[in-house]
Design a protein around this motif. Structure first.
Motif, PDB file in Angstrom:
ATOM      1  N   ASP A  44       0.893  -1.159   0.069  1.00 16.85           N
ATOM      2  CA  ASP A  44      -0.052   0.085  -0.057  1.00 16.85           C
ATOM      3  C   ASP A  44       1.041   1.304  -0.044  1.00 16.85           C
ATOM      4  O   ASP A  44       0.663   2.120   0.724  1.00 16.85           O
ATOM      5  N   PHE A  45       1.766   1.185  -0.768  1.00 18.51           N
ATOM      6  CA  PHE A  45       3.022   2.376  -0.976  1.00 18.51           C
ATOM      7  C   PHE A  45       2.203   3.317  -1.677  1.00 18.51           C
ATOM      8  O   PHE A  45       1.644   3.307  -2.529  1.00 18.51           O
ATOM      9  N   LYS A  46       2.436   4.571  -1.081  1.00 14.62           N
ATOM     10  CA  LYS A  46       2.287   6.050  -1.644  1.00 14.62           C
ATOM     11  C   LYS A  46       3.453   6.917  -1.396  1.00 14.62           C
ATOM     12  O   LYS A  46       3.851   7.031  -0.388  1.00 14.62           O
ATOM     13  N   PRO A  47       3.877   7.714  -2.645  1.00 14.86           N
ATOM     14  CA  PRO A  47       4.983   8.559  -2.399  1.00 14.86           C
ATOM     15  C   PRO A  47       4.502   9.921  -1.688  1.00 14.86           C
ATOM     16  O   PRO A  47       4.694  10.977  -2.207  1.00 14.86           O
ATOM     17  N   VAL A  48       4.134   9.692  -0.374  1.00 15.50           N
ATOM     18  CA  VAL A  48       3.828  10.743   0.600  1.00 15.50           C
ATOM     19  C   VAL A  48       4.456  10.851   1.891  1.00 15.50           C
ATOM     20  O   VAL A  48       4.443   9.790   2.487  1.00 15.50           O
ATOM     21  N   VAL A  49       5.092  11.798   2.019  1.00 12.00           N
ATOM     22  CA  VAL A  49       6.111  11.994   3.418  1.00 12.00           C
ATOM     23  C   VAL A  49       5.244  11.668   4.579  1.00 12.00           C
ATOM     24  O   VAL A  49       3.950  12.324   4.661  1.00 12.00           O
ATOM     25  N   GLY A  50       5.863  10.727   5.283  1.00 10.05           N
ATOM     26  CA  GLY A  50       4.926  10.249   6.445  1.00 10.05           C
ATOM     27  C   GLY A  50       3.941   9.114   6.394  1.00 10.05           C
ATOM     28  O   GLY A  50       3.392   8.487   7.429  1.00 10.05           O
ATOM     29  N   HIS A  51       3.543   8.703   4.956  1.00 11.58           N
ATOM     30  CA  HIS A  51       3.017   7.508   4.772  1.00 11.58           C
ATOM     31  C   HIS A  51       3.663   6.268   5.122  1.00 11.58           C
ATOM     32  O   HIS A  51       4.658   5.966   5.054  1.00 11.58           O
TER      33      HIS A  51
END
Length: 140
Positions: A44-51
């Motif tokens: 469930d990777f997303k390129p969002v800092v803190g995710h």
């Protein structure tokens, strides 16, 4: 001990296409697979800092099949960095993309925090195999 793995891979593709293969969870599951079984790893990777994210696969007798991570840094489409926690080890994975021109892109991997030579060699084997599979994803 605190060892660092440093690898470079060159691909004939665009930097945008390579970025997408590194940061899109559907594309990640096509090349990040269980080294032992070859089974795709759900994520469930997303390129969002803190995710916070997980890669999940069938457990084996040596491993529970789970990699936990948290995105630390994103500079699309040039760099992404995240933690990689599995089997009692916590590492930082940093990808840097560099457009070399002529349709070629360099992908630089740095994985820090490896505790011993066995972990370093395992990571080198795993990423080398995965980055070979990544090439196939880029050709699709």
């Amino acid at each position: 001990m605190n060892l660092t793995l440093s690898l470079d891979f060159q691909y004939t593709t665009s930097i945008e296409k390579l970025w997408s293969a590194l940061t899109d969870s559907n594309k990640l599951s096509k090349w990040v697979a269980n080294i032992h079984t070859g089974q795709a790893m759900e994520n469930d990777f997303k390129p969002v800092v803190g995710h916070r994210f997980q890669f999940r696969t069938q457990p084996t007798e040596w491993w529970d099949g789970i990699i936990d991570g948290e995105v630390l840094f994103v500079d699309a489409p040039n760099q992404v960095s995240y933690t990689w926690v599995s089997g009692g080890e916590k590492h930082t994975v940093n990808w840097k993309l560099q457009d070399l021109g002529d349709g070629k892109v360099n992908l630089h991997l740095e994985q820090t925090g490896l505790s011993n030579a066995q972990a370093l060699n395992g990571a080198k084997y795993g990423w080398s195999k995965w980055c070979g599979q990544l090439e196939t994803v880029l050709e699709q």
